[in-house]
Design a protein around this motif. Sequence first.
Motif, PDB file in Angstrom:
ATOM      1  N   HIS A 336      54.535 -24.032  66.945  1.00 15.78           N
ATOM      2  CA  HIS A 336      54.403 -24.442  68.345  1.00 15.78           C
ATOM      3  C   HIS A 336      52.969 -24.200  68.830  1.00 15.78           C
ATOM      4  CE1 HIS A 336      55.210 -23.568  72.831  1.00 15.78           C
ATOM      5  NE2 HIS A 336      55.134 -24.880  72.663  1.00 15.78           N
ATOM      6  N   ARG A 337      52.395 -23.044  68.473  1.00 13.62           N
ATOM      7  CA  ARG A 337      51.027 -22.717  68.873  1.00 13.62           C
ATOM      8  C   ARG A 337      50.035 -23.735  68.294  1.00 13.62           C
ATOM      9  NH1 ARG A 337      46.779 -20.627  66.782  1.00 13.62           N
ATOM     10  NH2 ARG A 337      47.823 -20.192  64.795  1.00 13.62           N
ATOM     11  N   LYS A 338      50.210 -24.051  67.000  1.00 13.50           N
ATOM     12  CA  LYS A 338      49.308 -24.997  66.354  1.00 13.50           C
ATOM     13  C   LYS A 338      49.447 -26.385  66.957  1.00 13.50           C
ATOM     14  CE  LYS A 338      48.852 -22.757  61.842  1.00 13.50           C
ATOM     15  NZ  LYS A 338      49.085 -22.886  60.374  1.00 13.50           N
ATOM     16  N   TYR A 339      50.679 -26.761  67.295  1.00 15.25           N
ATOM     17  CA  TYR A 339      50.879 -28.073  67.904  1.00 15.25           C
ATOM     18  C   TYR A 339      50.183 -28.148  69.271  1.00 15.25           C
ATOM     19  CZ  TYR A 339      53.019 -31.846  70.506  1.00 15.25           C
ATOM     20  OH  TYR A 339      53.210 -32.948  71.290  1.00 15.25           O
ATOM     21  N   CYS A 340      50.316 -27.085  70.031  1.00 12.43           N
ATOM     22  CA  CYS A 340      49.690 -27.073  71.358  1.00 12.43           C
ATOM     23  C   CYS A 340      48.174 -27.182  71.245  1.00 12.43           C
ATOM     24  CB  CYS A 340      50.070 -25.798  72.114  1.00 12.43           C
ATOM     25  SG  CYS A 340      51.805 -25.764  72.644  1.00 12.43           S
ATOM     26  N   GLU A 341      47.593 -26.503  70.249  1.00  8.57           N
ATOM     27  CA  GLU A 341      46.152 -26.591  70.043  1.00  8.57           C
ATOM     28  C   GLU A 341      45.721 -28.010  69.705  1.00  8.57           C
ATOM     29  OE1 GLU A 341      45.285 -23.807  66.980  1.00  8.57           O
ATOM     30  OE2 GLU A 341      45.506 -22.033  68.263  1.00  8.57           O
ATOM     31  N   ARG A 342      46.470 -28.669  68.843  1.00  6.62           N
ATOM     32  CA  ARG A 342      46.115 -30.022  68.415  1.00  6.62           C
ATOM     33  C   ARG A 342      46.317 -31.049  69.521  1.00  6.62           C
ATOM     34  NH1 ARG A 342      47.742 -31.388  62.200  1.00  6.62           N
ATOM     35  NH2 ARG A 342      46.581 -29.688  61.208  1.00  6.62           N
ATOM     36  N   TYR A 347      49.904 -23.670  76.069  1.00 10.48           N
ATOM     37  CA  TYR A 347      50.812 -22.879  75.230  1.00 10.48           C
ATOM     38  C   TYR A 347      51.511 -21.807  76.059  1.00 10.48           C
ATOM     39  CZ  TYR A 347      52.469 -19.468  71.829  1.00 10.48           C
ATOM     40  OH  TYR A 347      53.253 -18.597  71.129  1.00 10.48           O
ATOM     41  N   SER A 348      52.805 -21.653  75.818  1.00  5.34           N
ATOM     42  CA  SER A 348      53.566 -20.532  76.397  1.00  5.34           C
ATOM     43  C   SER A 348      54.559 -20.069  75.346  1.00  5.34           C
ATOM     44  CB  SER A 348      54.311 -20.956  77.671  1.00  5.34           C
ATOM     45  OG  SER A 348      55.215 -22.013  77.396  1.00  5.34           O
ATOM     46  N   ASP A 349      54.865 -18.771  75.345  1.00 11.03           N
ATOM     47  CA  ASP A 349      55.777 -18.222  74.346  1.00 11.03           C
ATOM     48  C   ASP A 349      57.154 -18.857  74.441  1.00 11.03           C
ATOM     49  OD1 ASP A 349      53.979 -16.521  73.207  1.00 11.03           O
ATOM     50  OD2 ASP A 349      54.547 -14.779  74.404  1.00 11.03           O
ATOM     51  N   LEU A 350      57.738 -19.103  73.298  1.00 12.35           N
ATOM     52  CA  LEU A 350      59.111 -19.596  73.266  1.00 12.35           C
ATOM     53  C   LEU A 350      60.067 -18.442  73.540  1.00 12.35           C
ATOM     54  CD1 LEU A 350      58.907 -21.918  70.109  1.00 12.35           C
ATOM     55  CD2 LEU A 350      58.762 -22.563  72.526  1.00 12.35           C
ATOM     56  N   PRO A 351      61.190 -18.706  74.216  1.00 11.38           N
ATOM     57  CA  PRO A 351      62.039 -17.611  74.698  1.00 11.38           C
ATOM     58  C   PRO A 351      63.063 -17.094  73.688  1.00 11.38           C
ATOM     59  CG  PRO A 351      62.889 -19.701  75.506  1.00 11.38           C
ATOM     60  CD  PRO A 351      61.628 -20.015  74.751  1.00 11.38           C
ATOM     61  N   TRP A 352      63.174 -17.710  72.542  1.00 11.51           N
ATOM     62  CA  TRP A 352      64.309 -17.427  71.657  1.00 11.51           C
ATOM     63  C   TRP A 352      64.186 -16.063  70.980  1.00 11.51           C
ATOM     64  CZ3 TRP A 352      66.486 -21.137  73.859  1.00 11.51           C
ATOM     65  CH2 TRP A 352      65.848 -22.368  74.037  1.00 11.51           C
ATOM     66  N   LYS A 353      65.336 -15.427  70.780  1.00 16.55           N
ATOM     67  CA  LYS A 353      65.392 -14.119  70.133  1.00 16.55           C
ATOM     68  C   LYS A 353      66.427 -14.140  69.011  1.00 16.55           C
ATOM     69  CE  LYS A 353      63.958 -11.143  73.982  1.00 16.55           C
ATOM     70  NZ  LYS A 353      63.356 -12.233  74.762  1.00 16.55           N
ATOM     71  N   THR A 354      66.221 -13.301  68.028  1.00 13.71           N
ATOM     72  CA  THR A 354      67.156 -13.178  66.915  1.00 13.71           C
ATOM     73  C   THR A 354      68.498 -12.644  67.417  1.00 13.71           C
ATOM     74  OG1 THR A 354      65.438 -12.856  65.260  1.00 13.71           O
ATOM     75  CG2 THR A 354      67.622 -11.947  64.755  1.00 13.71           C
ATOM     76  N   ARG A 355      69.561 -13.294  66.972  1.00 20.45           N
ATOM     77  CA  ARG A 355      70.907 -12.898  67.422  1.00 20.45           C
ATOM     78  C   ARG A 355      71.904 -13.223  66.310  1.00 20.45           C
ATOM     79  NH1 ARG A 355      74.225 -15.793  72.296  1.00 20.45           N
ATOM     80  NH2 ARG A 355      75.785 -14.154  72.700  1.00 20.45           N
TER      81      ARG A 355
END
Length: 566
Positions: A336-342, A347-355
């Motif tokens: 996601h970070r690389k896509y935003c740069e290109r 860019y903002s952090d994705l909210p997902w967490k391990t569950r």
Amino acid sequence: MLSSREEVLKLTDKLVNIESVVNTVGEIDIANSLYHLLDSLPYFQKNHSHLVKSRTEDDEIERYNVLAFVKGTKVKSNKTVILMGHIDTVGIEDYSHLKDKACFPKELMNALSCENLPDLVHEHLDSGEWYFGRGVLDMKSGVASHLYLLKYYSEHPEELVGNLVLLAECDEEDSSHGVLSALKDLKRWKEEHQFDYQALINSDFVAPRFEGDEKRYIYKGTVGKLLPSFFITGSETHAGSCFEGVDPNYIAAELTRQISYNPDLCDESLGETPVPPVSLKLTDLKPTYTIQTALSSYVYFNFFIHSWSPQDVLIKLKDQAEIAFNNALKNLKERHRKYCERSGMSYSDLPWKTRVLIYEDMQKLLVEQYGEQFIQHMNKFKAKLLLDKTLDTRMFAARVVEEEWNWMKDKSPAIILFYSSLYSPRIELTGKTEREQNLLDALDHAIEVVQPYYPYPIVTRNYFPYVCDMSCVALSDDEEGIRAVSENNPSWGTKHYVNYQAIREINVPTINIGPYGYDAHNRYERMEKHYSTEIVPNITNEVICRLLGMDSKQTIKHIDDKKAKR
């Protein structure tokens, strides 16, 4: 040595000629044929109650086991040995244009002689020492070996000390309805005739473990098998806005990469190591095509065990699922970070967490939240789902988890871990009881007696490496291990149920002495005649004699004398 070759081959032909593919009417046909074969013997004509054709229980398909026993009269004894083998086979589609010959070994071998064959297959076919056809190896020649011994002792019960039981079971190739149903018959005979079950000898096939392996194996126990399954939820989004959600297929792919072929998940025990888990199904649950990502995915794995319990496996796989989820989210955030740069996007952090949830924990949470309302709803849902005969136990379980997930208040992406099929318990034979030690001693003695008659080494190993019905006649797990199975299988008590207590009540030490060959479940399925029709019945007979306290040398001499007169 017993002169068993020709008669075992003849019996093998009788069985192979009946196309008894699992889950077809052929299973009825072969049970009927075997029953009539035994019923024609003078012993069973005089002792009708010693032979039964028994229909399977809790089975959507009509099919039968055949059970028979001979009571010895030489010395009155309650000691009893069980001979077990399955009479169903896998399908014959792999024979393609030779399907009509798949169950007729001589015709098949004639046809194969005109084919372009792999070198080893060609060598075996030309030698005349190998027998081809569906079921010759897996495992009708093994059943024929057992029939040969039962038939002899039915003709000479005066030479038999104790009792000999035959269990020819159906449905080994699918769900083990046969052996699980037969437990009631074995228990009934145990009570009615005071049978004291000393051991069970299975006759499933054995094969080389690697190229160039010349050893013939006898197995003192069997691998256990579980089907750990994962329902994976994501966050649905339009494919054009893919980073606004989480594709469950992406998580499933990382989970598969983490678990499949992972040697850290091999349960090494007694110096032997089963193969690692491997994925048997990976799919999302979208009913049709849409431009949106899937809402959920489903993946399950074959998982062999030697010493781990089902509870152990849940704990280990929960850890693996958390590793996979963490890796998936880490890679997703980096992409996601690389896509935003290109793209020039902010860019903002994705909210997902391990569950990761174990099924019984999720179910307990739902019961606490909704109580009787949830329980009644799920009972009705399962009852309706049972009407859909297209669902096997694995997809039935997935649909139950999917429905229960709909009740969850927190629907953030998650992995739910459960079991979705039959648990085949592992069996260890280590000499921990007197009966186990007696069986080990008898087996060692039998190999010592018979080995001089065979050019290749006959050796023992601890775990039969494929799933087989030996798992259903003894139990190494404690109550906690079995509870982990029942509490974490969403289809338990509806689509799927196993009475493990019935296994515990029989709980007989078991070994596998089976025919030797190559390519089971393959169009070149074949068994070596010498080992399968002569060595196998001889070793089996030696074990029987030792366990029941008989003089095998007298028995062998009598058989040889009788054969000579013929």
